[in-house]
Enzyme design. Structure first.
Site, PDB file in Angstrom:
ATOM      1  N   GLY A  37      41.222 -14.914  22.869  1.00  9.00           N
ATOM      2  CA  GLY A  37      40.193 -14.785  23.897  1.00  9.00           C
ATOM      3  C   GLY A  37      39.770 -16.079  24.538  1.00  9.00           C
ATOM      4  O   GLY A  37      38.841 -16.100  25.327  1.00  9.00           O
TER       5      GLY A  37
ATOM      6  N   GLU B 281      15.080  -8.669   4.413  1.00  9.22           N
ATOM      7  CA  GLU B 281      15.179  -9.489   5.627  1.00  9.22           C
ATOM      8  C   GLU B 281      14.074 -10.540   5.659  1.00  9.22           C
ATOM      9  O   GLU B 281      14.307 -11.683   6.086  1.00  9.22           O
ATOM     10  CB  GLU B 281      15.121  -8.615   6.881  1.00  9.22           C
TER      11      GLU B 281
HETATM   12  C1  NHX Z   1      26.209   0.768   3.588  1.00  6.45           C
HETATM   13  N1  NHX Z   1      25.303  -1.234   4.539  1.00  6.45           N
HETATM   14  O1  NHX Z   1      27.346   0.587   3.977  1.00  6.45           O
HETATM   15  C2  NHX Z   1      25.061   0.186   4.389  1.00  6.45           C
HETATM   16  C3  NHX Z   1      24.999   0.828   5.717  1.00  6.45           C
HETATM   17  C4  NHX Z   1      20.404  -5.341   2.350  1.00  6.45           C
HETATM   18  C5  NHX Z   1      19.186  -3.940   3.821  1.00  6.45           C
HETATM   19  N2  NHX Z   1      25.958   1.434   2.508  1.00  6.45           N
HETATM   20  O2  NHX Z   1      22.304  -8.672   4.269  1.00  6.45           O
HETATM   21  O3  NHX Z   1      23.266  -3.901   5.732  1.00  6.45           O
HETATM   22  O4  NHX Z   1      24.127  -1.836   2.765  1.00  6.45           O
HETATM   23  O5  NHX Z   1      20.390  -9.513   5.720  1.00  6.45           O
HETATM   24  C6  NHX Z   1      30.139   0.243   0.223  1.00  6.45           C
HETATM   25  C7  NHX Z   1      29.062   0.023  -0.620  1.00  6.45           C
HETATM   26  C8  NHX Z   1      28.344  -2.838   3.348  1.00  6.45           C
HETATM   27  C9  NHX Z   1      30.232  -0.425   1.439  1.00  6.45           C
HETATM   28  C10 NHX Z   1      28.101  -0.871  -0.257  1.00  6.45           C
HETATM   29  C11 NHX Z   1      29.325  -1.975   3.009  1.00  6.45           C
HETATM   30  C12 NHX Z   1      27.191  -2.399   1.300  1.00  6.45           C
HETATM   31  C13 NHX Z   1      22.730  -6.803   5.581  1.00  6.45           C
HETATM   32  C14 NHX Z   1      26.240  -3.980   2.832  1.00  6.45           C
HETATM   33  C15 NHX Z   1      20.981  -5.278   4.745  1.00  6.45           C
HETATM   34  N3  NHX Z   1      21.104  -8.435   6.021  1.00  6.45           N
HETATM   35  N4  NHX Z   1      24.272  -4.474   3.849  1.00  6.45           N
HETATM   36  C16 NHX Z   1      22.031  -8.045   5.227  1.00  6.45           C
HETATM   37  C17 NHX Z   1      23.333  -4.603   4.766  1.00  6.45           C
HETATM   38  C18 NHX Z   1      24.833  -2.131   3.670  1.00  6.45           C
HETATM   39  C19 NHX Z   1      27.279  -3.053   2.494  1.00  6.45           C
HETATM   40  C20 NHX Z   1      29.270  -1.318   1.809  1.00  6.45           C
HETATM   41  C21 NHX Z   1      28.180  -1.528   0.936  1.00  6.45           C
HETATM   42  C22 NHX Z   1      20.536  -4.493   3.564  1.00  6.45           C
HETATM   43  C23 NHX Z   1      22.376  -5.739   4.577  1.00  6.45           C
HETATM   44  C24 NHX Z   1      25.332  -3.534   3.903  1.00  6.45           C
HETATM   45 ZN    ZN Z   2      20.877  -9.951   3.672  1.00  9.39          ZN
END
Ligand code: NHX
Ligand code: ZN
Length: 685
Positions: A254, A476
């Site tokens: 890009g 956060e």
């Molecule tokens: C999830 N995501 O996927 C959710 C949507 C700590 C409030 N379950 O650090 O969004 O929790 O500062 C399998 C298992 C991603 C896949 C657990 C993929 C966890 C972002 C992490 C906010 N902000 N984390 C952050 C966040 C999440 C994640 C996963 C998973 C949270 C945090 C994801």
């Molecule tokens: Zn975080």
């Protein structure tokens, strides 16, 4: 799939785009449409010949009563024992019943006969019936019956012409299918031809010139030199210099490598062959090499000219040390052919090859040596000023801009964005403004577009329980508090608990654009990243899976500190980074088991220390942190102003809005703040 449709379209019209290399061929084109046409014409003609002319069929009864008994019949010919052809006496033809024959244009044929025919079952039965019908006739009146053998020419034609034609048609069809989805129609005899697009003076397709390329000043100077080589080579050769053969444009995706190449095409006024590395690859063995050969042949005919190979890593990847039998052979042949061709033409032949890749390190060493792609032009991510210029270019087509849109401001908000990202931002901003039924594209639309591109789609109606929401807010707030208080951490611009893309909440930083990062900066950053989990543990006594991304980032960073940057005392100033990319240590790690253990332990200890530090900080700032968390729960989005109100000014004075962008930054915040409030009321959570 869509390519196939394209194929058929080409087929139907029998035309090809003017830029297609094949249209420049002097040889007549082979077009499958001709085959189809021929088949259609022969079928049609056969059909018409059979019905429109020749004898008419007649029933036995009609024949017997109206023709035979009336004495109109001159003779009968039985053809192949199947068909009785009736010849009417010429003088009787003006009788009423024969008037139907005269409609035909072929009057001569009608006079000669046969005018009628009927099909007979068996010769014996036919002879018997004829005999019976002529019982009353005198010997003179009796009609001659002769038997003839005649080949049916039409049948012969059908058998010998139509059938093979049909076969050829089917065969061509299959062949074209095999030529692959990127076949551009009529590929049969062009498999080994290069697929390069040619842009020369006549094809006014490329309208890009250096004026349209914002930023990339150094790269432009380099590449302009190449244009100059082609325009007046004597200037360089008379001093004994040799014109370089090739230049490699290297840079992240890009950043405008292809654009730069297009600008060269627009500027150089010499023919420009454009091709993608993957164009060489085909399922047939040897095709890639033959295409390289053909490309260079064409180029030499048109010299001086430029060949541009985009994504050259598709063929130029380093040849494996342990040959992967079969799979890689074709690519290697292609690469070898390319190497040979580049050696083959003379230095001053006037053909210059440009190639683009985002991974120069994986290219074969042989490609990079002097005499081939001997100069590399690095095209880097744009810095602040370059982004400003790029924004200016992309803001031009937007018709109505709000007065609050300033390229400088947008450039500041987009560190690490490539030119393509910026193009995306401006486009997305226009779409967002249109969605809001606005007449102008305003700053807020741009900020929303940036958020969208960095964070993904906002998911406002994701179902989140109150407990979860509180955890998210406190997590956060943890990031916010720790990063605010640490001197070397990145300046925070906002925190949000509106889910976006994969994340349930996020703390947004505006990283300072720097070339070097100190150990202190890295440690503070890690501490801020761990602030989220630390807050969860401190204030809820429970930790969640949400910290996945945070932990991943921290782990990678700590590992890099220890094993790449020599930032751990125990490991010392040792780096196991391999910039050659040739994977010298493909078997196992380049260090002993002991070192491996030490690296792991050091990594762990760095993370542990940062985590403890984050927890200490949060304990000290418990009141402020909790206030932030509650405010975040209420407002969903907080900006640096809110943080300053609760936490006081940042220790190093580097509050994001205390700098020159202050006046531009403050204005939108009020707007945004009011927005989520309205949404919150609608939110079922
Ligand atoms: C999830 N995501 O996927 C959710 C949507 C700590 C409030 N379950 O650090 O969004 O929790 O500062 C399998 C298992 C991603 C896949 C657990 C993929 C966890 C972002 C992490 C906010 N902000 N984390 C952050 C966040 C999440 C994640 C996963 C998973 C949270 C945090 C994801
Ligand atoms: Zn975080």
């Amino acid at each position: 799939m869509s390519e196939n449709i394209q194929d058929k379209k080409d087929l139907g019209t029998g035309q090809k785009p003017a830029t297609d290399s094949k249209s420049n061929d002097k040889k007549p084109k082979f077009n499958i449409a001709w085959v189809y046409g021929l088949i259609a014409i022969s079928l049609l003609s056969v059909f018409f010949f059979q019905t429109d002319s020749g004898p008419k069929e007649v029933t036995w009864n009609k024949f017997e009563k109206e023709m035979l008994k009336a004495g109109d019949v001159m003779k009968i010919e039985v053809v192949n024992n199947k068909r009785a052809e009736i010849f009417i006496k010429p003088e009787k033809l003006n009788k009423d019943i024969y008037s139907e024959l005269n409609t035909s244009k072929k009057n001569t044929m009608t006079k000669q006969g046969p005018q009628y025919f009927f099909t007979i079952g068996s010769v014996e039965a036919f002879e018997k019936r004829i005999e019976e019908a002529q019982q009353d006739f005198t010997y003179d009146q009796k009609v001659d019956v002769s038997f003839v053998e005649r080949n049916n020419h039409i049948d012969t034609i059908i058998n010998w012409l139509i059938f093979p034609l049909l076969l050829i048609g089917v065969w061509l069809f299959i062949f074209r299918r095999m030529a692959g989805p990127n076949g551009a129609g009529g590929q049969l005899f062009n498999i080994g031809k290069s697929r390069a697009k040619i842009f020369d003076k006549e094809t006014a397709e490329v309208k890009v010139d250096f004026k349209d390329v914002a930023g990339l000043e150094e790269a432009k100077v380099e590449i302009m030199e190449i244009v100059d080589f082609l325009k007046n080579p004597i200037k360089y050769t008379q001093l004994g210099g040799k014109i370089p053969k090739g230049a490699l444009l290297v840079g992240p995706p890009g950043t405008g490598k292809t654009l730069l190449a297009k600008a060269v095409a627009g500027e150089a006024h010499v023919p420009f062959f454009s091709m993608s590395g993957s164009d060489f690859v085909e399922m047939f063995v040897g095709v890639g090499a033959s295409r390289v050969r053909d490309l260079f042949k064409q180029a030499k005919e048109k010299a001086p000219c430029i060949i541009f190979i985009d994504e050259i890593d598709a063929i130029g990847r380093a040849r494996g040390k342990n040959p992967n039998w079969g799979a890689n052979d074709e690519r290697e042949n292609t690469l070898n052919q390319l190497l040979t061709e580049m050696d083959g033409f003379g230095t001053n032949s006037g053909v210059i090859i440009l190639a683009a890749t985002n991974r120069a390190d994986i290219l074969d060493r042989a490609l990079l040596r002097a005499g081939r792609f001997d100069r590399q032009i690095h095209v880097e991510l744009p810095d602040l000023n370059e982004r400003k210029d790029i924004f200016k270019v992309h803001l031009r087509p937007l018709q109505k801009l709000g007065t609050d849109v300033h390229p400088e401001f947008l450039a500041k908000q987009t560190p690490g964005f490539s030119g393509a990202d910026i193009a995306n931002v401006t486009n997305e901003a226009a779409l967002i403004a249109a969605r809001k039924e606005k007449q102008l594209v305003e700053k807020q639309d741009f900020l929303d577009a940036i958020d969208r591109i960095v964070g993904g789609l906002e998911k406002k109606n994701k179902i989140i329980s109150f407990d979860e929401k509180k955890t998210i807010a406190y997590h956060e707030a943890g990031h916010a508090t720790v990063s605010w208080i640490l001197e070397h951490a990145n300046p925070l611009i906002k925190v949000t608990i509106v889910p976006r893309g994969q994340a349930l909440g996020a703390a947004w930083y505006l990283p300072e654009e720097r070339q070097l990062t100190t150990k202190e900066q890295m440690l503070d950053e890690m501490c801020a990243i761990l602030g989220g989990r630390a807050a969860e543990e401190l204030f809820f006594g429970k930790i969640s899976t949400g910290a996945l991304n945070d932990l991943e980032k921290v782990t990678k960073q700590a590992y890099a500190m220890v094993s790449y940057f020599g930032m751990s005392e125990r490991i010392g100033n040792v780096s196991f980074y391999d910039s050659s990319g040739q994977n010298e240590y493909s078997f196992g790690k380049p260090y002993s088991e002991d070192t491996a253990r030490a690296i792991d332990e050091e990594t762990k200890s760095i993370i542990e220390k940062a985590y403890i530090r984050a927890k200490e900080l949060l304990k000290k700032l418990k009141v402020q942190h909790n206030a932030l968390g509650e405010l975040l729960l209420e407002k969903e989005v907080l900006f640096s102003e809110d943080l300053e109100r609760i936490l006081g000014p940042r220790p190093n004075g580097k509050t994001p809005h205390s700098e020159d962008e202050s006046m531009v930054q403050k204005a939108p915040m009020a707007e945004v703040e009011s927005e989520p409030k309205v949404e919150k009321e609608e939110n079922p959570n």
